[in-house]
Design a protein around this motif. Structure first.
Motif, PDB file in Angstrom:
ATOM      1  N   PHE A 382     -29.481   2.899  14.407  1.00 38.37           N
ATOM      2  CA  PHE A 382     -31.074   3.746  14.789  1.00 38.37           C
ATOM      3  C   PHE A 382     -31.844   2.711  14.999  1.00 38.37           C
ATOM      4  CE2 PHE A 382     -35.013   4.813  15.262  1.00 38.37           C
ATOM      5  CZ  PHE A 382     -35.400   5.476  16.431  1.00 38.37           C
ATOM      6  N   LEU A 384     -31.003  -1.376  14.174  1.00 39.75           N
ATOM      7  CA  LEU A 384     -30.950  -2.001  14.447  1.00 39.75           C
ATOM      8  C   LEU A 384     -31.002  -1.875  16.258  1.00 39.75           C
ATOM      9  CD1 LEU A 384     -27.530  -2.641  13.068  1.00 39.75           C
ATOM     10  CD2 LEU A 384     -29.563  -4.239  12.237  1.00 39.75           C
ATOM     11  N   ARG A 385     -30.494  -0.744  17.205  1.00 39.02           N
ATOM     12  CA  ARG A 385     -30.823  -0.689  17.501  1.00 39.02           C
ATOM     13  C   ARG A 385     -32.473  -0.288  18.416  1.00 39.02           C
ATOM     14  NH1 ARG A 385     -28.165   4.938  19.953  1.00 39.02           N
ATOM     15  NH2 ARG A 385     -29.011   3.614  22.318  1.00 39.02           N
ATOM     16  N   SER A 386     -33.366  -0.164  17.455  1.00 39.99           N
ATOM     17  CA  SER A 386     -34.657   0.065  17.844  1.00 39.99           C
ATOM     18  C   SER A 386     -35.156  -1.068  17.856  1.00 39.99           C
ATOM     19  CB  SER A 386     -35.764   1.026  16.449  1.00 39.99           C
ATOM     20  OG  SER A 386     -35.779   0.318  15.455  1.00 39.99           O
ATOM     21  N   ARG A 387     -34.165  -2.157  17.238  1.00 39.57           N
ATOM     22  CA  ARG A 387     -34.939  -3.684  16.823  1.00 39.57           C
ATOM     23  C   ARG A 387     -34.337  -4.387  18.162  1.00 39.57           C
ATOM     24  NH1 ARG A 387     -38.169  -1.315  15.322  1.00 39.57           N
ATOM     25  NH2 ARG A 387     -39.000  -1.585  12.816  1.00 39.57           N
ATOM     26  N   GLY A 388     -33.686  -3.515  19.364  1.00 39.17           N
ATOM     27  CA  GLY A 388     -32.609  -4.449  20.692  1.00 39.17           C
ATOM     28  C   GLY A 388     -31.776  -4.760  20.364  1.00 39.17           C
ATOM     29  N   VAL A 389     -31.353  -4.204  19.168  1.00 41.58           N
ATOM     30  CA  VAL A 389     -29.486  -4.793  19.598  1.00 41.58           C
ATOM     31  C   VAL A 389     -28.703  -3.312  20.132  1.00 41.58           C
ATOM     32  CG1 VAL A 389     -27.972  -5.214  17.458  1.00 41.58           C
ATOM     33  CG2 VAL A 389     -30.227  -5.775  17.213  1.00 41.58           C
ATOM     34  N   PRO A 390     -27.703  -4.118  20.732  1.00 41.18           N
ATOM     35  CA  PRO A 390     -27.248  -3.096  21.421  1.00 41.18           C
ATOM     36  C   PRO A 390     -25.872  -2.287  20.487  1.00 41.18           C
ATOM     37  CG  PRO A 390     -26.965  -4.846  22.785  1.00 41.18           C
ATOM     38  CD  PRO A 390     -27.719  -5.524  21.245  1.00 41.18           C
TER      39      PRO A 390
ATOM     40  N   TYR B  47     -41.056   8.573  16.547  1.00 41.12           N
ATOM     41  CA  TYR B  47     -39.735   8.375  16.622  1.00 41.12           C
ATOM     42  C   TYR B  47     -38.933   8.614  18.567  1.00 41.12           C
ATOM     43  CZ  TYR B  47     -39.278   9.246  12.137  1.00 41.12           C
ATOM     44  OH  TYR B  47     -39.678   8.607  10.925  1.00 41.12           O
ATOM     45  N   SER B  50     -39.557   5.402  20.321  1.00 44.30           N
ATOM     46  CA  SER B  50     -38.499   4.671  20.535  1.00 44.30           C
ATOM     47  C   SER B  50     -37.202   5.190  20.556  1.00 44.30           C
ATOM     48  CB  SER B  50     -38.691   4.081  18.710  1.00 44.30           C
ATOM     49  OG  SER B  50     -38.607   5.759  18.108  1.00 44.30           O
ATOM     50  N   GLY B  51     -36.996   6.303  21.162  1.00 46.32           N
ATOM     51  CA  GLY B  51     -35.816   6.978  21.389  1.00 46.32           C
ATOM     52  C   GLY B  51     -34.153   7.264  20.508  1.00 46.32           C
ATOM     53  N   ARG B  52     -35.352   7.972  18.802  1.00 50.35           N
ATOM     54  CA  ARG B  52     -34.261   8.089  17.715  1.00 50.35           C
ATOM     55  C   ARG B  52     -33.493  10.143  18.651  1.00 50.35           C
ATOM     56  NH1 ARG B  52     -36.261   7.998  11.460  1.00 50.35           N
ATOM     57  NH2 ARG B  52     -34.806   9.850  10.936  1.00 50.35           N
ATOM     58  N   GLU B  73     -32.487   4.166  26.794  1.00 47.59           N
ATOM     59  CA  GLU B  73     -31.289   3.775  25.338  1.00 47.59           C
ATOM     60  C   GLU B  73     -32.147   2.994  24.323  1.00 47.59           C
ATOM     61  OE1 GLU B  73     -29.194   4.701  24.398  1.00 47.59           O
ATOM     62  OE2 GLU B  73     -28.236   5.987  26.074  1.00 47.59           O
ATOM     63  N   PRO B  74     -32.488   2.702  23.193  1.00 46.64           N
ATOM     64  CA  PRO B  74     -33.307   2.897  21.389  1.00 46.64           C
ATOM     65  C   PRO B  74     -33.519   1.246  22.242  1.00 46.64           C
ATOM     66  CG  PRO B  74     -32.188   4.358  20.706  1.00 46.64           C
ATOM     67  CD  PRO B  74     -31.923   4.791  22.545  1.00 46.64           C
ATOM     68  N   GLU B  75     -32.154   1.021  22.159  1.00 49.81           N
ATOM     69  CA  GLU B  75     -32.349  -1.131  22.359  1.00 49.81           C
ATOM     70  C   GLU B  75     -32.742  -1.639  23.949  1.00 49.81           C
ATOM     71  OE1 GLU B  75     -30.034   0.986  22.564  1.00 49.81           O
ATOM     72  OE2 GLU B  75     -27.162   0.088  23.170  1.00 49.81           O
ATOM     73  N   ALA B  78     -36.305  -1.423  23.618  1.00 50.99           N
ATOM     74  CA  ALA B  78     -36.776  -2.699  22.645  1.00 50.99           C
ATOM     75  C   ALA B  78     -37.179  -3.966  23.200  1.00 50.99           C
ATOM     76  CB  ALA B  78     -36.187  -2.776  21.010  1.00 50.99           C
ATOM     77  N   ALA B  79     -36.290  -4.348  24.179  1.00 49.68           N
ATOM     78  CA  ALA B  79     -36.159  -5.222  24.795  1.00 49.68           C
ATOM     79  C   ALA B  79     -37.712  -5.119  26.168  1.00 49.68           C
ATOM     80  CB  ALA B  79     -34.637  -5.122  25.859  1.00 49.68           C
ATOM     81  N   PHE B  83     -41.871  -1.333  20.106  1.00 47.59           N
ATOM     82  CA  PHE B  83     -41.762  -1.944  18.853  1.00 47.59           C
ATOM     83  C   PHE B  83     -42.544  -0.806  18.022  1.00 47.59           C
ATOM     84  CE2 PHE B  83     -42.306  -3.188  14.674  1.00 47.59           C
ATOM     85  CZ  PHE B  83     -41.026  -3.909  14.319  1.00 47.59           C
ATOM     86  N   LEU B  84     -41.292  -0.134  16.888  1.00 47.63           N
ATOM     87  CA  LEU B  84     -41.711   0.541  16.074  1.00 47.63           C
ATOM     88  C   LEU B  84     -41.918   0.261  14.767  1.00 47.63           C
ATOM     89  CD1 LEU B  84     -42.500   3.794  15.106  1.00 47.63           C
ATOM     90  CD2 LEU B  84     -40.059   4.404  15.274  1.00 47.63           C
ATOM     91  N   GLN B 108     -32.373  -9.260  22.390  1.00 46.72           N
ATOM     92  CA  GLN B 108     -33.674  -9.462  23.702  1.00 46.72           C
ATOM     93  C   GLN B 108     -33.699 -10.128  24.099  1.00 46.72           C
ATOM     94  OE1 GLN B 108     -37.477  -7.463  22.307  1.00 46.72           O
ATOM     95  NE2 GLN B 108     -36.639  -6.729  20.662  1.00 46.72           N
TER      96      GLN B 108
END
Lengths: 433, 251
Positions: A382, A384-390, B47, B50-52, B73-75, B78-79, B83-84, B108
């Motif tokens: 999570f 990693l994903r929250s930073r934009g990594v698929p 949370y 950010s999609g947790r 999705e969380p990613e 972000a894109a 940002f959390l 991103q």
């Protein structure tokens, strides 16, 4: 030992289909003994304890199962950036034209058939000898078969520090090829040798390497198996280590219907050290994946160290097996033995079976072993994903991190980086494929 | 920028409602702070945005520049520019900090249809940004957050924020575990990122962080709702009198 009739029939049928190469008296004798051993043990079957987790059928049946020819022309050659002496085998046959000239400072190299044709040769001390010693206490019939019937291979003797690594490259050209290769390695006192191995080899591959390391010698081995999906391979490394000598082996494995890699190592001189590591990545999506690491390390001298580090990442129904044993003989005081086997299961269809064993007869030793099976760390995923990594890329980053602990066992940083790069490429290909 | 309307959230595994209708608008260029007692739902809000996993949205909406955050999705969030900064940044053994940041940045960019940043440009950029946050080369090489002190972890969060240049930054109790010097460093990092086009939502227990990161708007959250909104003076009131007065006043 009486061998059950069915097993005997299977073994005889297999033997009948093979032809023993001729050579000098000593070589014929070694092959003859190996054949007797094979007959006495019989080929492995599903009921054998040592094959409980791996079905040997495809490795023992008379004809090699068909395997589509695999030619990785879409990727750079393995170890490409490393200065090395290349020895090429095509479907298990030495290819002089594709190989480098077999001369290298500090090393003598000959084809197995040449060495075994000579009346007197250093290889007689090793050929079939370490394999024979490795048959107790556990039978390894495929290795005996190998000694008896191996049609090709090289014998390598390091007398000093080898100027470059010797790189064994296996190519696959025929979908029915059934290769049996036997290599013999002798590292003389204080000498150093690195052997690299890679390539798909054949539809079915039975490979045996016997390595005798004299006092103060160092043997390094880095191997890459993959990406040939339909590979069936049984490999054995038999090593005997003299005083203060070093043995270090690492194997990267990807794909493969059936792979069984065995290491049988005997530490016979004081202060010797043996490190064996493996990183395997299995995906059952493009066909079955079964990977078995079986290691047997015997401590028979004082103050020796051994280390086993095996990591597997399994998905889409892939199966991983680890059988690792440390045997400490009564006089092997001050033994330091370590063993870890870990698997990362990326889904519920995949499986990992581990059988760690310690058998210790000395009282002043330090031995530890551990085995874990786990899923991907959701919190890290999570993050990693929250930073934009698929998700798929994030998973691969975590997979690389997981396997890296095995890759770190490689002493030569250039080789380690080469393995890392290859692993990244394979993961990327998988992700995009 | 960030628009939250009547957001209601329960725990996925339990029948427990955490957010009971949150309304919040964070405009570009503004810093909003959310304060509130323990268990008020502040962290849950971050949370969920950010999609947790583990939360179920039972009503309401959350959009970023008009895009439905909750459907992404969380990613993707972000894109899209969210940002959390985590309250507890996660340790990832074996993944180098630089590799992590470069992968994230390029993922991103790729998602937004932009060109990936070259290794050289990335290196130049991260060195400059790391220097401002007193993050040395050694810390950049180490695995993500592994062996980092509390302060180092938080500085690393701000470094990520500085590198990824999000539109909307949520800081979840970024002050927790920080000493005075670290708080100053982190706050300077955040303040340097304040700009016309960027919104901030700063979640904190204490007013002291808000001495460094001066908010435009302060919200008080309790029992899953925002119960009071005001200017920076509201944070001072909390500091002096605690939450009890405000809670009573609203009740």
């Amino acid at each position: 030992m009486a061998v059950a009739q069915a097993k005997q029939d299977l073994t005889e049928a297999r033997i009948d289909a093979l032809e023993m190469p001729g050579g000098a008296g000593w070589a014929d004798e070694a092959r003859g003994h190996a054949l007797s051993r094979l007959r006495a043990m019989g080929l492995p079957g599903r009921r054998d304890e040592y094959w409980k987790y791996t079905d040997p059928t495809s490795l023992t049946q008379i004809e090699a199962p068909r395997a589509a020819v695999f030619d990785a022309t879409d990727e750079a050659a393995m170890f490409d950036g490393i200065e090395r002496l290349k020895i090429v085998f095509v479907d298990g046959v030495f290819d002089a034209g594709a190989s480098d000239d077999l001369s290298l400072a500090g090393v003598e190299i000959e084809r197995l058939s040449e060495a075994t044709a000579k009346d007197i040769h250093w290889a007689r001390e090793v050929f079939g000898q370490l394999e024979a010693a490795g048959q107790t206490p556990v039978a390894r019939p495929l290795a005996a078969l190998n000694t008896a019937f191996a049609t090709d291979g090289v014998v390598i003797r390091a007398t000093g520090k080898a100027a470059r690594p010797v790189s064994l490259i296996y190519l696959h050209r025929s979908d029915r090829s059934d290769a049996i290769l036997h290599h013999v390695v002798r590292v003389e006192e204080g000498a150093e040798l690195t052997i690299l191995e890679n390539g798909p080899a054949a539809a079915r591959f039975n490979k045996c390497m016997e390595i005798s390391v004299a006092d103060g010698g160092a043997f390094h081995h880095v191997r890459a198996q993959g990406r040939d999906h339909e590979r069936r391979a049984a490999t054995h490394m038999f090593a005997r280590l003299g005083e203060g000598s070093t043995y270090k082996s690492f194997t990267l494995t990807a794909n493969g219907v059936m792979t069984r890699n065995e290491h049988v190592i005997e530490l016979t001189g004081d202060d010797a050290s043996a490190h064996v590591a493996g990183a395997a990545m299995g995906d059952g999506k493009s066909g079955a994946f079964h990977h078995d690491d079986t290691v047997f390390i015997t401590h028979d001298a004082v103050n020796c160290e051994s280390r086993q580090v095996f990591k597997k990442v399994l998905r889409n129904g892939a199966a991983g097996v680890f059988q690792g044993k440390i045997l400490v003989k009564p006089d092997a005081q001050k033994t330091d033995g370590y063993q870890i086997s870990q698997s990362l299961l990326l889904d519920e269809d995949s499986s990992f079976q581990a059988k760690p064993e310690l058998e210790i007869y000395a009282d002043d030793v330090s031995c530890s072993h551990g085995s874990t099976t786990g899923a991907i760390d959701d919190t890290a995923l999570f993050y990693l994903r929250s930073r934009g990594v698929p998700t798929d890329l994030a998973t691969d980053l975590l997979v690389l991190a997981f396997l890296d602990e095995a890759i770190q066992e490689i002493a030569d940083e250039r080789l380690a980086d080469d393995i890392r790069l290859r692993l990244q490429q394979w993961l990327e290909r998988r992700r995009k494929g | 920028m960030l628009s939250i309307k009547n957001l209601q959230v329960k725990l996925e595994e339990e029948d427990k409602q955490i957010l009971k209708g949150v309304d919040l608008e964070v405009e570009a260029g503004r810093v909003h702070a959310i304060m509130g007692p323990n268990g008020s739902g502040k962290s849950t809000l971050s949370y969920v945005l950010s999609g947790r996993d583990g939360y179920e949205v039972t009503g309401g909406s959350a959009t970023l520049e008009g895009e439905d955050l909750l459907a992404m999705e969380p990613e993707e969030r972000a894109a899209a520019g969210l940002f959390l900064a985590f309250q507890y940044p996660v340790e990832i053994p074996g993944v180098g900090n630089m590799t992590f940041l470069r992968t994230a940045l390029n993922a991103q960019r790729k998602a937004r249809g932009e060109e990936e940043m070259s290794a050289g440009d990335f290196l130049k950029l991260i060195r400059a940004k790391a220097k401002d946050l007193k993050i040395d080369a050694e810390m950049l090489k180490r695995p993500v957050n592994v062996g980092f002190s509390g302060g180092e972890k938080k500085r690393n969060e701000i470094l990520q924020m500085a590198m990824l240049e999000p539109k909307m930054c949520i800081l979840d109790e970024t002050d927790s575990g920080l000493d005075v010097d670290a708080m100053k460093l982190v706050s300077d990092g955040v303040n340097a990122l304040r700009s016309e086009g960027r919104g901030f939502l700063v979640i904190t227990h204490y007013q002291r962080l808000l001495d460094h990161i001066k908010p435009d708007v302060v919200h008080i959250m309790a029992d899953g709702r925002i119960i009071k909104t005001g200017g920076p003076e509201l944070a001072l009131e909390v500091e002096q009198n605690g939450y009890a007065d405000i809670l009573n006043e609203v009740a």
